[in-house]
Motif scaffolding. Structure first.
Motif, mmCIF file in Angstrom:
data_model
loop_
_atom_site.group_PDB
_atom_site.id
_atom_site.type_symbol
_atom_site.label_atom_id
_atom_site.label_comp_id
_atom_site.label_asym_id
_atom_site.label_seq_id
_atom_site.Cartn_x
_atom_site.Cartn_y
_atom_site.Cartn_z
ATOM 1 N N TYR A 44 23.048 -34.627 4.688
ATOM 2 C CA TYR A 44 23.881 -33.529 4.151
ATOM 3 C C TYR A 44 23.735 -32.288 5.027
ATOM 4 O O TYR A 44 23.927 -31.178 4.565
ATOM 5 N N GLY A 52 34.047 -36.699 11.452
ATOM 6 C CA GLY A 52 33.610 -37.033 10.096
ATOM 7 C C GLY A 52 34.715 -36.638 9.126
ATOM 8 O O GLY A 52 35.779 -36.145 9.536
ATOM 9 N N MET A 56 18.924 -47.054 5.966
ATOM 10 C CA MET A 56 19.862 -47.995 5.321
ATOM 11 C C MET A 56 19.526 -49.399 5.824
ATOM 12 O O MET A 56 19.282 -49.580 7.016
ATOM 13 N N VAL A 104 17.872 -40.675 5.197
ATOM 14 C CA VAL A 104 17.498 -41.931 4.517
ATOM 15 C C VAL A 104 17.661 -43.102 5.473
ATOM 16 O O VAL A 104 18.504 -43.055 6.363
ATOM 17 N N ALA A 116 27.987 -43.743 3.228
ATOM 18 C CA ALA A 116 28.602 -43.587 1.900
ATOM 19 C C ALA A 116 29.080 -44.936 1.371
ATOM 20 O O ALA A 116 29.619 -45.761 2.125
ATOM 21 N N THR A 161 33.145 -32.833 1.427
ATOM 22 C CA THR A 161 33.426 -32.534 2.843
ATOM 23 C C THR A 161 34.945 -32.510 3.076
ATOM 24 O O THR A 161 35.434 -31.749 3.912
ATOM 25 N N LEU A 175 37.562 -34.329 18.904
ATOM 26 C CA LEU A 175 36.633 -34.906 19.879
ATOM 27 C C LEU A 175 35.462 -35.524 19.136
ATOM 28 O O LEU A 175 34.753 -34.827 18.396
ATOM 29 N N LEU A 218 25.172 -25.360 20.765
ATOM 30 C CA LEU A 218 26.505 -25.394 21.384
ATOM 31 C C LEU A 218 27.042 -23.995 21.673
ATOM 32 O O LEU A 218 27.808 -23.794 22.608
ATOM 33 N N THR A 265 33.423 -39.001 23.264
ATOM 34 C CA THR A 265 33.596 -37.717 23.949
ATOM 35 C C THR A 265 32.719 -36.675 23.267
ATOM 36 O O THR A 265 33.051 -36.184 22.185
ATOM 37 N N GLY A 295 32.095 -40.809 10.854
ATOM 38 C CA GLY A 295 30.676 -40.425 10.795
ATOM 39 C C GLY A 295 29.929 -41.222 9.734
ATOM 40 O O GLY A 295 29.872 -42.457 9.795
HETATM 41 C C1 FAD Z 1 23.193 -43.355 3.599
HETATM 42 C C2 FAD Z 1 24.250 -42.414 3.057
HETATM 43 C C3 FAD Z 1 24.827 -42.684 1.824
HETATM 44 C C4 FAD Z 1 25.801 -41.833 1.297
HETATM 45 N N1 FAD Z 1 26.420 -42.146 0.123
HETATM 46 C C5 FAD Z 1 27.456 -41.399 -0.312
HETATM 47 C C6 FAD Z 1 28.278 -41.853 -1.380
HETATM 48 O O1 FAD Z 1 28.105 -42.961 -1.894
HETATM 49 N N2 FAD Z 1 29.298 -41.042 -1.799
HETATM 50 C C7 FAD Z 1 29.536 -39.825 -1.227
HETATM 51 O O2 FAD Z 1 30.447 -39.111 -1.667
HETATM 52 N N3 FAD Z 1 28.805 -39.404 -0.161
HETATM 53 C C8 FAD Z 1 27.799 -40.169 0.319
HETATM 54 N N4 FAD Z 1 27.099 -39.793 1.429
HETATM 55 C C9 FAD Z 1 27.392 -38.492 2.043
HETATM 56 C C10 FAD Z 1 28.678 -38.495 2.853
HETATM 57 O O3 FAD Z 1 28.836 -39.708 3.532
HETATM 58 C C11 FAD Z 1 28.616 -37.367 3.865
HETATM 59 O O4 FAD Z 1 28.219 -36.154 3.233
HETATM 60 C C12 FAD Z 1 29.963 -37.105 4.542
HETATM 61 O O5 FAD Z 1 30.608 -38.308 4.903
HETATM 62 C C13 FAD Z 1 29.676 -36.244 5.755
HETATM 63 O O6 FAD Z 1 30.872 -35.824 6.317
HETATM 64 P P1 FAD Z 1 30.897 -34.679 7.413
HETATM 65 O O7 FAD Z 1 32.277 -34.138 7.419
HETATM 66 O O8 FAD Z 1 29.787 -33.707 7.184
HETATM 67 O O9 FAD Z 1 30.695 -35.403 8.803
HETATM 68 P P2 FAD Z 1 29.632 -36.491 9.409
HETATM 69 O O10 FAD Z 1 29.776 -37.763 8.680
HETATM 70 O O11 FAD Z 1 28.299 -35.843 9.483
HETATM 71 O O12 FAD Z 1 30.255 -36.671 10.817
HETATM 72 C C14 FAD Z 1 30.083 -35.768 11.871
HETATM 73 C C15 FAD Z 1 30.696 -36.393 13.112
HETATM 74 O O13 FAD Z 1 30.506 -35.514 14.215
HETATM 75 C C16 FAD Z 1 30.194 -36.298 15.367
HETATM 76 N N5 FAD Z 1 29.494 -35.416 16.311
HETATM 77 C C17 FAD Z 1 28.252 -34.873 16.166
HETATM 78 N N6 FAD Z 1 27.960 -34.102 17.218
HETATM 79 C C18 FAD Z 1 29.027 -34.156 18.058
HETATM 80 C C19 FAD Z 1 29.330 -33.562 19.328
HETATM 81 N N7 FAD Z 1 28.468 -32.742 19.940
HETATM 82 N N8 FAD Z 1 30.522 -33.853 19.905
HETATM 83 C C20 FAD Z 1 31.426 -34.671 19.291
HETATM 84 N N9 FAD Z 1 31.193 -35.262 18.094
HETATM 85 C C21 FAD Z 1 30.006 -34.990 17.487
HETATM 86 C C22 FAD Z 1 29.343 -37.423 14.824
HETATM 87 O O14 FAD Z 1 29.325 -38.532 15.681
HETATM 88 C C23 FAD Z 1 30.039 -37.718 13.486
HETATM 89 O O15 FAD Z 1 31.039 -38.707 13.620
HETATM 90 C C24 FAD Z 1 26.163 -40.652 2.011
HETATM 91 C C25 FAD Z 1 25.601 -40.404 3.273
HETATM 92 C C26 FAD Z 1 24.687 -41.292 3.807
HETATM 93 C C27 FAD Z 1 24.175 -41.077 5.205
#
Ligand code: FAD
Length: 499
Positions: free
Chosen positions: A443, A12, A314, A312, A56, A483, A32, A289, A248, A40
């Motif tokens: 979130y 992500g 989509m 939510v 997003a 993030t 990974l 984990l 992975t 993500g």
């Molecule tokens: C519907 C929606 C609309 C949004 N709109 C906006 C917006 O307009 N503007 C904005 O700023 N933010 C928005 N957000 C929020 C924003 O997208 C997220 O807060 C942000 O992208 C999350 O990033 P993250 O680093 O937490 O990782 P995440 O996006 O949560 O990614 C985590 C990654 O870890 C991987 N993973 C999980 N478990 C494992 C494992 N055991 N082994 C390997 N990989 C694993 C997952 O596959 C994923 O790819 C939105 C979110 C959503 C869902």
């Protein structure tokens, strides 16, 4: 000798930005990712020639992202072609009436004054407050660690104006809105945004009321889809030797002598590393984990006390015409009180509302390349949540999609169904299955005051040495820029503590 200096779990925004920044420090980094894609919640997929954003839909408050790319020796604007969205949004009421806010602060004052001159004047007072607060927040709060009270003291020392804004942390979003705006039509344009942070206006701190202001600092859409942001970090990182493995899944973090020493994959392969960075939900990280046996009692209790943030659904729609909308984002009008009512009567009881509200994203308004010529894409985010009383999302999904389209046809997009060429829906349950977000929590964890800053899981784990957290689970919480700020914070902490 470890296989890698750093292993990052999850690609992500938090994970991939931290990984690229750590590669820039000269470290051997492996990312990974359990899915087939980068990003993500901030990624983009293609179906029948239409490109849809998974979650997003725009990016604003871009300073933390600019800081991260600057550290990589480049600029955000050089790496990603950002299209500015102006107007910033249209609010559509159920009687079909619309209010459109342009980017300009003055032009927005004119729009508000056209139906409420008194609120038009107060808009400037609100802007003055939020302008200064946003400066302080961007300088001292978002890009700084918030692991300890000493970190908070450093934030205050970095920008002493911080103290002046303490009332914004004590009052709620709703208090701030209702202090500055009295006209229901204005309040209806600023109620929904509290859910960008996952809570209704009565439940989140007033500091989050900066959003209706920061939208006027610039709302951007990356040409080619939201995935372009994490892709840019991937590109920068790979040039520096960073590796990314898709499909992975990490099953375990290896902990010996209370230090993270690597990970075990779902197929049993062990990869050793000096440092482990987690971009996944902190509850999953610590309880599944790592395992409770490695956690001191207080940490165990603390981590179990967090609730998941909201999920939510989509709905992704490919159209063969240009929908009758006015802005990249359209919101269905709802007062702060209306959002609270929804929270207490629907979310908490598991009953989906009859008259739903939410967000209509129209990315092809900014970027025509996302659909075949003359065609368009809509990403709909109608309000919904994970736990449904007496049913589940697999059963409810078709009915939910049908109800949402029927409602939108009535007052927002007449004739919508006649033009649909592609229709898909990702429910909170699908988010849980596809991205392993528990309860579809977008979130990760609740984002109210008891789970903010020092009260959120630390970026540098105190329970497990060599373990660092990025992403929505840690300060400054969920959102694209936040993030990425967490990726910056984790990489800075690793530079300091893991020579
Ligand atoms: C519907 C929606 C609309 C949004 N709109 C906006 C917006 O307009 N503007 C904005 O700023 N933010 C928005 N957000 C929020 C924003 O997208 C997220 O807060 C942000 O992208 C999350 O990033 P993250 O680093 O937490 O990782 P995440 O996006 O949560 O990614 C985590 C990654 O870890 C991987 N993973 C999980 N478990 C494992 C494992 N055991 N082994 C390997 N990989 C694993 C997952 O596959 C994923 O790819 C939105 C979110 C959503 C869902």
């Amino acid at each position: 000798m470890s296989d890698y200096d750093v292993v990052v779990i999850g690609a992500g925004n938090g994970g991939i930005s931290a990984a690229a920044l750590l590669a820039r420090q000269g470290r051997k980094v492996l990312v990974l990712e359990q899915s087939a894609s980068i990003g993500g919640c901030c990624s983009t997929f293609e179906k029948n020639g239409y490109k849809f954003d998974v979650g997003a839909s725009i990016v604003e408050v871009i300073k933390p992202i600019e800081m991260a790319f600057a550290k990589l020796g480049t600029t955000f604007q050089r790496e990603v072609d950002l299209i500015e969205c102006d107007p910033v949004m249209t609010i559509i009421d159920r009687d079909g009436s619309r209010i459109t806010y342009p980017r300009s602060i003055d032009a927005t004052a004119e729009v508000i004054s056209s139906f409420s001159p008194a609120d038009g004047k107060r808009w400037y007072k609100f802007v003055d407050l939020m302008r200064e607060f946003t400066e302080v927040a961007l300088n001292a709060f978002f890009p700084q660690p918030a692991d300890t009270l000493a970190d908070v003291a450093k934030m205050v020392a970095k920008d002493p104006r911080f103290l002046k804004f303490l009332p914004l942390f004590i009052n709620s979003y709703q208090d701030i809105m209702e202090k500055y705006f009295k006209d229901e039509r204005v309040l209806k344009t600023m109620g929904y945004q509290s859910l960008y942070f996952g809570h209704p206006p009565a439940m989140i701190p007033g500091m989050f009321a900066l959003i209706p202001y920061t939208e006027h600092l610039g709302v951007y859409y990356p040409r080619g889809g939201m995935i372009q942001i994490p892709e840019a970090f991937r590109r920068c990182g790979e040039k520096l030797g960073m590796k990314v493995m898709f499909n992975t899944r990490v099953k375990k973090v290896v902990v010996r002598d209370r230090r993270a020493q690597g990970v075990v994959l779902a197929d049993g392969t062990e990869i050793t590393a000096k440092v482990v960075v987690s971009n996944i939900n902190a509850r999953t990280l610590y309880l599944d984990l790592i395992g409770e046996e490695h956690l001191p009692g207080l940490v165990r209790t603390g981590i179990k006390s967090y609730k998941y943030s909201k999920g939510v659904p989509m709905i992704y729609v490919g159209l063969d015409y240009s929908p009758p909308l006015d802005s990249h984002h359209s919101l269905i009008a709802v007062t702060p009180k209306g959002v609270n009512d929804y929270w207490f009567n629907n979310v908490e009881k598991g009953v989906l509302p009859k008259d739903n509200f939410g967000l209509i994203c129209w990315p092809t308004h900014a970027d025509k390349s996302l659909a075949p010529e003359g065609h368009h894409v809509l990403n709909l985010i109608p309000e919904g949540f994970y736990r449904l009383a007496g049913t589940n999302w697999d059963e409810e999904k078709p009915r939910f999609v049908d109800r949402t389209l029927t409602a939108l046809e009535k007052f927002a997009i007449p004739g919508l169904r006649d033009h649909i060429k592609v229709l898909e829906c990702t429910s909170p349950l699908d988010f849980e299955r596809r991205l392993l977000l528990p309860e579809g929590a977008i979130y990760a964890l609740q984002q109210d005051l008891p789970a903010a800053a020092v009260f959120r899981p630390n970026a540098r784990s105190r329970a497990i040495k060599g373990l660092y957290l990025t992403g929505s689970s840690t300060h400054p919480g969920g959102g694209v820029p936040t993030t990425i700020a967490s990726g910056l914070i984790a990489s800075n902490l690793i530079e300091r503590y893991e020579p």
